[in-house]
Structures are given as structure tokens and as C-alpha cells.
Scaffold this motif. Structure first.
Motif, short mmCIF file in Angstrom:
data_model
loop_
_atom_site.label_atom_id
_atom_site.label_comp_id
_atom_site.label_asym_id
_atom_site.label_seq_id
_atom_site.Cartn_x
_atom_site.Cartn_y
_atom_site.Cartn_z
N VAL A 95 10.31 78.13 84.07
CA VAL A 95 11.06 78.44 82.94
C VAL A 95 10.55 77.44 81.81
CG1 VAL A 95 13.43 78.78 81.79
CG2 VAL A 95 12.75 79.58 84.24
N ALA A 96 10.33 76.36 81.99
CA ALA A 96 10.17 75.39 81.05
C ALA A 96 8.52 75.45 80.43
CB ALA A 96 10.02 73.92 81.53
N ILE A 99 8.91 78.86 78.16
CA ILE A 99 9.62 78.51 77.08
C ILE A 99 8.51 77.74 76.16
CG2 ILE A 99 11.30 77.08 75.68
CD1 ILE A 99 13.06 77.64 78.26
N THR A 101 5.04 77.97 76.41
CA THR A 101 4.15 78.95 75.90
C THR A 101 4.90 79.74 74.87
OG1 THR A 101 3.73 78.96 78.24
CG2 THR A 101 2.58 80.73 76.78
N THR A 102 6.13 80.13 75.04
CA THR A 102 6.64 81.09 73.91
C THR A 102 6.78 80.25 72.56
OG1 THR A 102 8.01 82.17 75.73
CG2 THR A 102 8.59 82.60 73.32
N CYS A 103 7.23 79.13 72.73
CA CYS A 103 7.82 78.44 71.24
C CYS A 103 6.71 77.76 70.56
CB CYS A 103 8.90 77.34 71.77
SG CYS A 103 10.20 78.16 72.31
N ASP A 104 5.71 77.56 71.38
CA ASP A 104 4.43 76.94 70.49
C ASP A 104 3.14 77.80 70.46
OD1 ASP A 104 2.30 75.24 69.92
OD2 ASP A 104 3.49 73.40 70.35
N ASP A 105 3.00 78.01 69.31
CA ASP A 105 1.76 78.87 68.90
C ASP A 105 0.23 78.24 69.72
OD1 ASP A 105 3.26 80.60 67.52
OD2 ASP A 105 2.90 79.81 65.68
N LEU A 144 -0.07 80.40 81.74
CA LEU A 144 0.49 81.20 82.81
C LEU A 144 -0.33 82.27 83.15
CD1 LEU A 144 3.94 82.18 80.81
CD2 LEU A 144 3.78 80.80 82.73
N LEU A 154 9.30 89.61 81.64
CA LEU A 154 8.96 88.67 80.59
C LEU A 154 9.55 89.19 79.11
CD1 LEU A 154 5.42 87.45 80.84
CD2 LEU A 154 7.24 86.21 80.75
N ALA A 155 9.49 90.36 79.08
CA ALA A 155 10.33 90.89 77.70
C ALA A 155 11.70 90.85 77.87
CB ALA A 155 9.90 92.33 77.58
N PHE A 157 13.18 88.47 79.64
CA PHE A 157 13.61 86.98 79.50
C PHE A 157 13.49 86.62 78.09
CE2 PHE A 157 11.49 82.62 78.84
CZ PHE A 157 12.53 81.86 79.62
N MET A 158 12.38 87.06 77.33
CA MET A 158 12.48 86.35 75.99
C MET A 158 13.38 86.87 75.10
SD MET A 158 8.35 86.10 75.29
CE MET A 158 7.32 85.46 76.34
N PHE A 161 16.40 84.75 76.23
CA PHE A 161 16.31 83.33 75.74
C PHE A 161 16.65 83.43 74.00
CE2 PHE A 161 13.25 80.13 73.75
CZ PHE A 161 14.07 79.17 74.34
N THR A 162 15.92 84.26 73.72
CA THR A 162 16.55 84.29 72.00
C THR A 162 17.68 84.54 71.75
OG1 THR A 162 14.16 85.56 71.93
CG2 THR A 162 15.62 85.83 69.74
#
Lengths: 170, 250
Positions: A95-96, A99, A101-105, A144, A154-155, A157-158, A161-162
Motif C-alpha cells: 500500500v505504501a 501511495i 506511486t500515486t502521489c509522486d509524479d 508496480l 486500483l481505481a 483503491f485510489m 484513498f482520495t
């Protein structure tokens, strides 16, 4: 062997290859040609509603385009399905990575994952996740793999998370 | 969506974008993106909007389980970038507070609904019991199902629905047969495996069909599932899956 048997056989594949792509299903069912994909979706829909009674559903890994079989939420809950049962630290590290991957371009780094996990060393966890084929570690970069899509939507989860971050830290 | 992409989106009617989607013109857009002629983030958002603006009769024709989002991701090959663009809208300040929260990650991990690909040959008897328990009482048509119980593992494959007329004729014969089955006399219970054996022996019915009929009978309330803690031989055979005939009011 009829269409449903062919679909069962292909969707229940699990090993190096899990499930089947549109193209593989179309070829196996002899639906090549115009309208083949539409016919496949109709068959998959009929199949999906038929096996629902047994607690199964057809899912799609959007990362590699493979359809596969999973348990419905009712059954998964009762059977306590969790691929990380007894290995919560691996689940937390994955999960980390998600996150990070998602939060950093720029993508996730080992240091970012360690910071999110708030532990001294994430290398052993990353090594295990790599052995499971879920992440790739190259130097300090963590990425990933498509296989993650079989373990988590994934969708969904995001979105979760949001919503969570917006609600909890708003 | 960026300002420039929003401007381009308004240049094409939403409905036309939707029709483009069905005409498979996304392939062209994909090529434009690859060639650098289109903003990769634009069509994804536009087509989602277009999808939601579709007339209901068009949407109804779409296979319900086919996720437009997944399809678009597949077509446009965005993968994780696409997911991020579509659903990730968290401010940096909130993220910073999440990072600082000692329990933040645990809370998010707790939200995850893990899933796992099913392999029929690894479905266990207790798992099948859970499935049976989830059947509910609402009558729904189900396909034929082949179940082979081999040393604790279940292999299942599915067949197209059986012919309804033959099915109900068979069901009447099965109901009579089970009412004469001494091990189900009174309020006695019997392992599912024994019931299938009995139907196979008495009616020459293969276990595939018998299993389907048993599922229907459970749904219809003719048979009742019971948990069984007996350590005896019958209990071992059934691994807790026992059935009895529904006798109340008869």
C-alpha cells in the motif's frame, strides 16, 4: 465442451499467466472477425451472471487486460480471502508503494516507501514483494507490476484513498 | 483537464464524442497521442463525460460489467498514469498531514478490499460450504455445474443451463427419491456427499446434475443446510456440509 467450459478453463488459469485477454478468449471461442468482441462481451456477461450464484465473478485486471475469476464480496468476506493473510507488513508496504506511486509524479523510491511505512528498513519487504512479482526494484526506484491488478482494484483503491485523505485531513 | 484541453473538448459535441467511442475511433486518438498530436489526458476525461451523457437506451446496451474506465485505460495504454489522472485529487497539505500521521497508513491499509484470482482446483470443501451458505433463498436460474471432489480439492466447470422442462421432470423424481431416502427420514441429516451418492445409485443421475438439483432444492427450501460438529465418520466425509429435508408443516 461448450462456450462456458472454454471460458471457465481460460479464466481460471492461474500461474505465470492468470486468466485471459480479449484476444485469447476470442480465439479460443472461435469468434474472430467482425463483431467478435461484442459477442465475447455478451458471452462473458451471461457467464458472469450465471456463476454469481456460486460466489464467483468475472473481474478484469486493467493493468494487463486479463479477465479472471474472483470471489464475490460476500464469499470473499466469509472465506476471509486476503492474499496477505498473516503478512500484514507486506500488505502495508505494498500500500505504501501504491501511495508513493500515486502521489509522486516521478514515481516511487525506496526512501519514499520507507518514509510512508515509518520503519527503518523496507528492503526485506520489497524483496519479498518482488519475489511475489508485485513490484520491481531498480536501484532506488520502485515500480508496480501488472500483477498488482489481480490483488487490488486500483481505481477503487485510489478513490478510497482520495476520499479518506480528504475526509481525515481536511 | 487543462485549459487548452478543455477548449479542445468544447470543439466537439459530447454526443459525437460518445458516438466516436462506439465507432472505435479511440484507436485514432491513441495514435494521435503516440505521435504527440494530442494531449494524453484530454480524451480520457472527455470520453468519460461523453459516456455519462449518453442516452439511456444506448447505455443499457453496454455489457454492465465492462468498465468503461478499464476499457479506456486499455485502449489508451495509460495504466497507472490514467488512474492517477482520473481519481487522484488530494492537496499537498492534506498529503503532508497524512504522511505525518502515525496511524495514517494503517487506516488506509484497512480500507483495501483485497482480491485474489480463483483457481477451481484449489477450492476447498469448507469454502464450498461458505458458497452454499451464501446462496440465499431467492430462486435464480443457474448453469449446470460439474463438481469433482478429489482428496479435499474441488474441481468445478460450468455448462450452459439445462433444458427447463427436463430439469423440472428430474426435480420431481429427485424429490420423491430423497423422501424415500432412509437417512433423511424424519428430521435426520445426511452429508451432501451421501445425498449425491444416493441420487447417483437410485436414479442413475450423474453427480453433476445431482449437485445442481441440490442447489436448486436448497434455494427452494426443499432441502436445508445444517452445520454438523459430529466427529464421526459421516462428519468427516462431509466436512461439516449436511443437508436435511425441509419437514416443517409437512
Amino acid at each position: 465442451m461448450n462456450e462456458f467450459k472454454v471460458i471457465s478453463l481460460l479464466l481460471a488459469r492461474r500461474g505465470d499467466v492468470i486468466g485471459a485477454t480479449d484476444e485469447e478468449l476470442v480465439a479460443a471461442l472461435g469468434l474472430e472477425g467482425k463483431g467478435g468482441a461484442e459477442q465475447l462481451y455478451r458471452l462473458l456477461q451471461a457467464y458472469s451472471s450465471s456463476i454469481g450464484i456460486f460466489g464467483f465473478k468475472v473481474e478484469r485486471n486493467a493493468l494487463d487486460g486479463h479477465w479472471f475469476l474472483a470471489c464475490t464480496e460476500d464469499v470473499a468476506g466469509q472465506a476471509r480471502i486476503n492474499p496477505f493473510q498473516g503478512r500484514t507488513r507486506l500488505a502495508s508496504t505494498l500500500v505504501a508503494v501504491l501511495i508513493a506511486t500515486t502521489c509522486d509524479d516521478e514515481g516511487a523510491t525506496v526512501e519514499q516507501v520507507r518514509r510512508i511505512r515509518k520503519i527503518k528498513d523496507v528492503a526485506p519487504d520489497l524483496k519479498e514483494l518482488e519475489a511475489l512479482g508485485l513490484v520491481k526494484v531498480k536501484g532506488n526506484r520502485v515500480s508496480l507490476t501488472d500483477r498488482v491488478g489481480y490483488y487490488i482494484d486500483l481505481a477503487q483503491f485510489m478513490r478510497q484513498f482520495t476520499d479518506h485523505v480528504n475526509d481525515a485531513y481536511g | 483537464m487543462t485549459g487548452s484541453s478543455a477548449g479542445r473538448a468544447s470543439g466537439k459535441a459530447t454526443k459525437q464524442l460518445a458516438l466516436d467511442y462506439f465507432a472505435g475511433q479511440l484507436v485514432g486518438i491513441k495514435n494521435d497521442i503516440k505521435a504527440g498530436r494530442a494531449d494524453p489526458m484530454r480524451p480520457l476525461a472527455d470520453f468519460i463525460t461523453a459516456f455519462h451523457a449518453l442516452p439511456e437506451d444506448r447505455v443499457a446496451k453496454l455489457p454492465g460489467f465492462v468498465s468503461l474506465f478499464s476499457t479506456l485505460c486499455d485502449i489508451l495504454d495509460y495504466k497507472i498514469q490514467a488512474f492517477k489522472a482520473m481519481v487522484f485529487e488530494v492537496g499537498k497539505d492534506k498529503l503532508a498531514r497524512f504522511y505525518e500521521d502515525p496511524g495514517g497508513l494503517d487506516a488506509v491499509t484497512g480500507l483495501v478490499r483485497w482480491r485474489e484470482a480463483v483457481e477451481f482446483t484449489t477450492v476447498s470443501q469448507p469454502f464450498l460450504t461458505d458458497v452454499l451458505a451464501c446462496l440465499g433463498r431467492e430462486r435464480r436460474p443457474i448453469p449446470a455445474c460439474e463438481v469433482i471432489d478429489d482428496a479435499g480439492s474441488i474441481q468445478a466447470s460450468f455448462d450452459l443451463p439445462v433444458d427447463a422442462r427436463n430439469f423440472f421432470q428430474e426435480k420431481a423424481a429427485i424429490t420423491d427419491c430423497l423422501e424415500d431416502f432412509s437417512r433423511l427420514a424424519g428430521r435426520a441429516i445426511a452429508p451432501l456427499a451421501d445425498v449425491l451418492d444416493h441420487l447417483e445409485t437410485e436414479l442413475g443421475l450423474d453427480r453433476i446434475k445431482a449437485f445442481i438439483h441440490v442447489l436448486h432444492m436448497i434455494q427452494d427450501g426443499d432441502l436445508v443446510l445444517e452445520s454438523h460438529d459430529d466427529d464421526g465418520e459421516a462428519g468427516k466425509l462431509a466436512a461439516g456440509t449436511m443437508v436435511r429435508l425441509w419437514r416443517d408443516g409437512r
